[in-house]
Scaffold this motif. Structure first.
Motif, short mmCIF file in Angstrom:
data_model
loop_
_atom_site.label_atom_id
_atom_site.label_comp_id
_atom_site.label_asym_id
_atom_site.label_seq_id
_atom_site.Cartn_x
_atom_site.Cartn_y
_atom_site.Cartn_z
N MET A 3 0.77 -1.29 -0.10
CA MET A 3 0.04 -0.05 0.02
C MET A 3 0.88 1.43 0.16
SD MET A 3 -2.72 1.24 2.81
CE MET A 3 -3.37 2.71 2.91
N ALA A 4 0.64 2.03 -1.05
CA ALA A 4 1.38 3.52 -0.94
C ALA A 4 0.49 4.52 -0.29
CB ALA A 4 1.70 3.68 -2.39
N LEU A 5 1.50 5.47 0.09
CA LEU A 5 0.60 6.67 0.55
C LEU A 5 -0.11 7.54 -0.29
CD1 LEU A 5 3.52 8.00 2.79
CD2 LEU A 5 1.75 6.56 3.57
N CYS A 6 0.32 7.07 -1.96
CA CYS A 6 -0.46 7.93 -2.67
C CYS A 6 -1.71 7.09 -3.03
CB CYS A 6 0.46 8.00 -4.01
SG CYS A 6 1.42 6.78 -4.82
N ASP A 7 -1.85 5.71 -2.67
CA ASP A 7 -2.93 5.27 -3.02
C ASP A 7 -4.27 5.90 -2.60
OD1 ASP A 7 -1.54 1.75 -2.64
OD2 ASP A 7 -1.65 3.03 -4.31
N SER A 8 -5.38 5.64 -3.18
CA SER A 8 -6.72 6.26 -2.84
C SER A 8 -7.29 5.62 -1.45
CB SER A 8 -7.62 6.25 -4.12
OG SER A 8 -7.85 5.13 -4.56
N HIS A 9 -6.67 5.30 -0.55
CA HIS A 9 -7.07 4.54 0.81
C HIS A 9 -6.87 5.75 1.72
CE1 HIS A 9 -6.73 0.91 -1.37
NE2 HIS A 9 -5.66 0.88 -1.71
N SER A 10 -7.79 5.35 2.77
CA SER A 10 -7.61 5.99 3.97
C SER A 10 -6.82 5.51 4.92
CB SER A 10 -9.14 6.27 4.80
OG SER A 10 -9.51 4.82 5.17
N ALA A 11 -6.29 6.59 5.84
CA ALA A 11 -5.30 5.84 6.54
C ALA A 11 -5.69 4.65 7.36
CB ALA A 11 -4.94 7.05 7.77
N ASN A 12 -7.03 4.52 7.73
CA ASN A 12 -7.59 3.29 8.44
C ASN A 12 -7.47 1.96 7.52
OD1 ASN A 12 -8.29 5.04 10.56
ND2 ASN A 12 -10.48 5.34 9.94
N ALA A 13 -7.32 2.13 6.17
CA ALA A 13 -7.17 1.25 5.39
C ALA A 13 -5.75 0.46 5.66
CB ALA A 13 -7.60 1.24 4.01
N PHE A 37 9.51 14.34 -4.48
CA PHE A 37 9.97 14.39 -2.81
C PHE A 37 8.85 14.92 -2.22
CE2 PHE A 37 14.03 14.09 -5.10
CZ PHE A 37 14.59 12.83 -4.85
N THR A 38 7.85 15.15 -2.69
CA THR A 38 6.69 15.49 -1.78
C THR A 38 5.86 14.27 -1.44
OG1 THR A 38 5.18 15.71 -3.92
CG2 THR A 38 6.50 17.68 -3.18
N ASN A 39 6.32 13.13 -2.11
CA ASN A 39 5.65 11.99 -1.77
C ASN A 39 6.40 11.46 -0.37
OD1 ASN A 39 5.17 9.18 -1.41
ND2 ASN A 39 5.21 8.71 -3.58
N PRO A 40 5.72 11.12 0.54
CA PRO A 40 6.57 10.79 1.96
C PRO A 40 7.49 9.55 1.83
CG PRO A 40 4.35 11.60 2.30
CD PRO A 40 4.53 11.44 0.81
N GLU A 41 7.01 8.83 0.62
CA GLU A 41 7.69 7.48 0.62
C GLU A 41 9.31 7.65 -0.30
OE1 GLU A 41 5.81 4.66 -1.57
OE2 GLU A 41 3.78 4.80 -0.25
N GLU A 42 9.33 8.94 -0.73
CA GLU A 42 10.54 9.07 -1.29
C GLU A 42 11.63 9.83 -0.48
OE1 GLU A 42 11.18 7.49 -4.27
OE2 GLU A 42 9.19 7.13 -4.97
N HIS A 43 12.90 9.60 -0.59
CA HIS A 43 13.99 10.21 0.39
C HIS A 43 15.18 10.42 -0.55
CE1 HIS A 43 11.25 7.98 3.08
NE2 HIS A 43 11.72 8.91 4.09
N PRO A 44 15.56 11.65 -0.79
CA PRO A 44 16.48 12.15 -1.51
C PRO A 44 17.96 11.86 -0.87
CG PRO A 44 15.60 14.01 -0.52
CD PRO A 44 14.84 13.06 -0.24
N PHE A 45 18.95 11.63 -1.77
CA PHE A 45 20.31 11.32 -1.20
C PHE A 45 21.04 12.74 -1.04
CE2 PHE A 45 19.18 7.32 -2.85
CZ PHE A 45 19.84 6.38 -2.13
N PHE A 46 20.72 13.72 -1.83
CA PHE A 46 21.33 15.12 -1.72
C PHE A 46 19.97 16.17 -1.16
CE2 PHE A 46 24.16 12.66 -4.10
CZ PHE A 46 25.52 13.09 -3.33
N PRO A 47 19.46 16.16 0.00
CA PRO A 47 18.46 16.81 0.05
C PRO A 47 18.67 18.31 0.16
CG PRO A 47 19.14 15.93 2.36
CD PRO A 47 19.85 15.34 1.03
N ASP A 48 19.96 18.83 0.49
CA ASP A 48 20.18 20.17 0.61
C ASP A 48 20.32 20.89 -0.70
OD1 ASP A 48 20.59 19.90 3.19
OD2 ASP A 48 22.57 19.41 3.36
N PRO A 52 0.57 20.32 -5.86
CA PRO A 52 0.89 19.30 -4.95
C PRO A 52 -0.37 18.35 -4.86
CG PRO A 52 0.00 21.33 -3.96
CD PRO A 52 0.34 21.65 -5.31
N TYR A 53 0.19 17.16 -4.71
CA TYR A 53 -0.80 16.03 -4.35
C TYR A 53 -1.21 16.04 -3.04
CZ TYR A 53 -3.05 11.42 -4.88
OH TYR A 53 -4.18 10.45 -4.46
N ASN A 54 -2.48 15.73 -2.65
CA ASN A 54 -3.08 15.46 -1.13
C ASN A 54 -2.79 14.09 -0.75
OD1 ASN A 54 -3.93 16.08 1.29
ND2 ASN A 54 -6.00 15.73 0.40
#
Length: 258
Positions: free
Chosen positions: A1-11, A77-88, A97-99
């Motif tokens: 389940m990805a954070l960008c899926d159309s599910h509620s947090a309760n799912a 990188f607005t997706n909470p699942e993505e993490h940059p190697f050079f964030p600075d 933005p996607y909600n």
């Protein structure tokens, strides 16, 4: 389940998270197979090779920084699942933005294990599956490295979701260790050796299935030869992917009650 899926947090369930982790195994194995097309190509990592005007570093570092900067402008990188190697070095997103569904506890945003992932990949893993040699394809090699790095980063940081769903299912098991800030107790709660052994066997099997040479003749000489040694993929998960994932889980849980 990805954070960008159309599910509620309760799912969010342990089963949905496990399904995603299993699917990510495919991505990682395929990424390793693609990187194995090229030899080590050490000039890609040599700081004295590229000599790019205005940049101090290797060709690999240059490609990763520039690619992440472009992907950041496209909203990756607005997706909470993505993490940059050079964030600075990231620029703001230029797209609407996607909600994303708010699943994780807010302190999760500060957990980034990419430095450890980078060191593991280049100092320990790469030489195990990339053949010695130099074929001059340095840019393509660096691009393949980035695909591997991002796939491993996504998988390892998915530990935040694993920790969240485990906490939701049994908060009474985790709260005492969290309040005591007991890392060892949390690590013990998160460790299931039988499950880890199954994962190691599964990813080795995938490396066998995905990486075996396919021929249309009946000759047997190529059978059992793989593009990436299945035992190395099993070792990757056993020694690095799952331990790093559990470190992410522990760090997440330590701040779950903040």
């Amino acid at each position: 389940m990805a954070l960008c899926d159309s599910h509620s947090a309760n799912a969010l369930t342990l089963e949905s998270v496990r399904d995603s982790l299993v699917r990510q195994e495919d991505t990682i194995v395929y990424a390793l197979i693609e990187r194995a097309r090229f030899p080590i190509n050490s000039p890609a990592y040599d700081h004295s090779y590229a000599k790019i005007p205005g940049f101090s570093g290797s060709l690999l570092q240059f490609l990763v920084r520039e690619t992440e900067a472009l992907q950041a402008k496209a909203g990756r990188f607005t997706n909470p699942e993505e993490h940059p190697f050079f964030p600075d070095d990231l620029l703001p997103s230029l797209v609407p933005p996607y909600n994303y569904t708010q699943v994780l506890h807010p302190p999760a945003v500060f957990i980034n294990m990419n430095k450890s992932i980078w060191e593991m990949y280049f100092e320990k893993l790469l030489a195990l599956f990339a053949a010695p040699g130099d074929d001059g394809n340095y840019a393509s090699t660096a691009a393949s490295d980035l695909v591997c790095l991002q796939a491993l980063s996504r998988r390892i940081h998915y530990g935040k979701l694993v920790a969240e769903v485990k906490f939701r299912e049994s908060p009474q098991d985790y709260e005492p260790a969290i309040r005591a800030q007991d890392r060892d107790a949390l690590m013990k709660l998160l460790t299931f050796e039988s499950v880890e052994e199954k994962v190691k066997k599964r990813v080795a099997k995938k490396a066998m299935v995905f990486g075996e040479d396919v021929t249309l003749d009946n000759k047997e000489e190529k059978r059992g030869k793989y593009k990436v040694d299945p035992s190395i993929v099993s070792r990757l998960y056993g020694e690095w992917v799952m331990p790093l994932t559990k470190l992410v889980e522990v760090e997440y849980l330590l701040h779950r009650l903040d």
